[in-house]
Design a protein around this motif. Structure first.
Motif, short mmCIF file in Angstrom:
data_model
loop_
_atom_site.label_atom_id
_atom_site.label_comp_id
_atom_site.label_asym_id
_atom_site.label_seq_id
_atom_site.Cartn_x
_atom_site.Cartn_y
_atom_site.Cartn_z
N LEU A 22 0.81 -1.21 0.00
CA LEU A 22 0.00 0.00 0.00
C LEU A 22 0.85 1.27 0.00
CD1 LEU A 22 -2.75 -1.05 2.58
CD2 LEU A 22 -2.87 -1.11 0.09
N GLY A 23 2.17 1.10 0.06
CA GLY A 23 3.04 2.26 0.07
C GLY A 23 2.98 3.04 1.36
N GLN A 24 2.71 2.33 2.47
CA GLN A 24 2.56 2.99 3.76
C GLN A 24 3.63 2.50 4.73
OE1 GLN A 24 0.34 5.40 4.24
NE2 GLN A 24 -0.58 5.12 2.20
N SER A 25 4.03 3.37 5.62
CA SER A 25 5.02 3.02 6.64
C SER A 25 4.34 2.91 8.00
CB SER A 25 6.13 4.06 6.70
OG SER A 25 5.59 5.34 6.99
N CYS A 26 5.09 2.49 8.99
CA CYS A 26 4.55 2.41 10.34
C CYS A 26 5.71 2.55 11.33
CB CYS A 26 3.84 1.07 10.57
SG CYS A 26 4.93 -0.37 10.61
N GLU A 27 5.35 2.85 12.55
CA GLU A 27 6.32 2.77 13.64
C GLU A 27 6.25 1.35 14.18
OE1 GLU A 27 5.50 5.73 16.53
OE2 GLU A 27 5.97 7.42 15.20
N ARG A 28 7.39 0.70 14.28
CA ARG A 28 7.40 -0.71 14.67
C ARG A 28 8.06 -0.87 16.04
NH1 ARG A 28 10.68 -2.73 10.97
NH2 ARG A 28 12.21 -3.66 12.39
N VAL A 29 7.39 -1.63 16.90
CA VAL A 29 7.96 -2.01 18.18
C VAL A 29 8.20 -3.51 18.13
CG1 VAL A 29 7.67 -2.01 20.68
CG2 VAL A 29 6.63 -0.18 19.31
N ASP A 30 9.45 -3.92 18.19
CA ASP A 30 9.81 -5.32 18.03
C ASP A 30 9.94 -6.02 19.38
OD1 ASP A 30 9.91 -5.06 15.26
OD2 ASP A 30 12.02 -4.50 15.28
N TYR A 31 9.59 -7.30 19.39
CA TYR A 31 9.67 -8.12 20.60
C TYR A 31 10.35 -9.44 20.26
CZ TYR A 31 6.04 -4.87 22.17
OH TYR A 31 5.32 -3.74 22.48
N ASP A 32 11.35 -9.81 21.02
CA ASP A 32 12.00 -11.10 20.86
C ASP A 32 11.21 -12.17 21.61
OD1 ASP A 32 14.16 -10.32 19.27
OD2 ASP A 32 15.30 -9.65 21.03
N ARG A 33 11.28 -13.39 21.14
CA ARG A 33 10.66 -14.50 21.83
C ARG A 33 11.52 -14.94 23.02
NH1 ARG A 33 6.34 -17.11 19.49
NH2 ARG A 33 5.79 -16.45 17.37
N THR A 34 10.89 -15.59 23.99
CA THR A 34 11.61 -16.09 25.15
C THR A 34 12.38 -17.36 24.77
OG1 THR A 34 9.76 -17.47 25.87
CG2 THR A 34 9.80 -15.18 26.65
N GLU A 35 13.13 -17.91 25.70
CA GLU A 35 13.92 -19.11 25.44
C GLU A 35 13.05 -20.29 25.05
OE1 GLU A 35 16.53 -19.99 28.63
OE2 GLU A 35 17.75 -18.17 28.38
N ASN A 36 11.81 -20.34 25.56
CA ASN A 36 10.90 -21.43 25.19
C ASN A 36 9.95 -21.04 24.05
OD1 ASN A 36 9.31 -19.66 26.60
ND2 ASN A 36 8.43 -21.18 28.00
N PHE A 37 10.37 -20.01 23.30
CA PHE A 37 9.70 -19.57 22.08
C PHE A 37 8.32 -18.94 22.34
CE2 PHE A 37 8.29 -19.93 17.57
CZ PHE A 37 9.42 -19.42 16.99
N ARG A 38 8.12 -18.44 23.52
CA ARG A 38 6.87 -17.76 23.86
C ARG A 38 7.00 -16.26 23.63
NH1 ARG A 38 3.12 -21.76 24.04
NH2 ARG A 38 3.82 -23.49 25.35
N ALA A 39 5.85 -15.60 23.61
CA ALA A 39 5.86 -14.13 23.56
C ALA A 39 6.31 -13.60 24.91
CB ALA A 39 4.47 -13.61 23.23
N PRO A 40 7.06 -12.51 24.93
CA PRO A 40 7.55 -11.96 26.20
C PRO A 40 6.44 -11.29 26.99
CG PRO A 40 8.09 -10.47 24.42
CD PRO A 40 7.47 -11.69 23.78
N PRO A 41 6.63 -11.17 28.30
CA PRO A 41 5.62 -10.50 29.14
C PRO A 41 5.30 -9.08 28.69
CG PRO A 41 7.21 -11.67 30.50
CD PRO A 41 7.74 -11.71 29.10
N ALA A 42 6.24 -8.42 28.04
CA ALA A 42 6.01 -7.03 27.61
C ALA A 42 4.81 -6.90 26.69
CB ALA A 42 7.26 -6.48 26.93
N LEU A 43 4.52 -7.94 25.90
CA LEU A 43 3.37 -7.86 25.00
C LEU A 43 2.06 -7.86 25.78
CD1 LEU A 43 4.13 -9.99 21.81
CD2 LEU A 43 3.27 -7.65 21.89
N GLY A 44 2.08 -8.42 26.99
CA GLY A 44 0.89 -8.41 27.82
C GLY A 44 0.51 -7.02 28.28
N LYS A 45 1.45 -6.10 28.20
CA LYS A 45 1.15 -4.72 28.55
C LYS A 45 0.49 -3.98 27.39
CE LYS A 45 5.09 -4.51 31.72
NZ LYS A 45 6.38 -3.84 32.03
#
Length: 205
Positions: A22-45
């Motif tokens: 679409l030719g659009q940009s965004c501000e991206r906030v990246d999150y690494d996975r935990t050692e057991n490949f789960r989403a980090p607690p920060a995404l819960g916020k």
């Protein structure tokens, strides 16, 4: 500007793919996975369920990939990634867009998760996956994509599950799906999204 909360090796790649188209940009906030490949607690916020992708736009929080893709298509008045509204092909498209996560993902994960853990895949899971891959093959028809040569939201949506299946070599007995996945990987939006956040599926050891 839209803010995208993007978990590594996740469905967030779909959002970047469409934004590029679409030719659009965004501000991206990246999150690494935990050692057991789960989403980090920060995404819960960000989201009560710790989900990704999630976008924020003018104070509104939107989750679920299909909803996000529809939202972006509406926001930017996109007419290229869906058949004409109200047409039979439009409703076929909407069905396939929802099918990817509502039906296909659950069945696919029954094979992907054992493979991820290095375990044998139950025969019942293999049979269920084959049934769905045969269904997708029938929807492809002569291809090369779900709606001929026009890339749609449904193609973008289904790509993540295909990436995981390919990662664990679960497409080998379905050459038409393997060919379809190859065509998707050649799309400029897919390439651009991977350049930004890396592959959809985790790399092989």
């Amino acid at each position: 500007m839209i803010t995208l909360h993007a978990l590594k090796y996740s469905r967030a790649t779909r959002v970047l793919w469409l934004l590029h188209d679409l030719g659009q940009s965004c501000e991206r906030v990246d999150y690494d996975r935990t050692e057991n490949f789960r989403a980090p607690p920060a995404l819960g916020k960000v989201h009560p369920l710790g989900k990704s992708p999630v976008i924020e736009d003018n104070g509104q929080l939107i989750s679920e990939s299909a909803t996000i893709l529809r939202y972006l298509a509406e926001k930017y008045r996109d007419t290229q990634h869906r058949p004409p509204s109200g047409s039979p092909e439009f409703w076929r498209h909407e069905t396939l867009l929802d099918y990817a996560e509502a039906s296909f993902a659950e069945v696919a994960m029954q094979s992907i998760l054992p493979a991820f853990d290095g375990k044998d895949i139950p025969e019942a899971s293999k049979a269920a996956l084959d049934k769905h891959l045969d269904y997708i093959s029938s929807e492809l028809g002569e291809g090369p994509l779900l709606f001929g040569s026009a890339l749609t939201l449904a193609d973008i949506q289904i790509s993540y599950i295909l990436a995981l299946l390919d990662r664990f070599e679960l497409l080998g007995s379905h050459p038409s799906i393997a060919d379809y996945w190859q065509r998707l990987q050649e799309q400029s939006g897919y390439i651009a999204a991977l350049t930004q956040v890396g592959p959809m599926a985790p790399p092989k050891d």
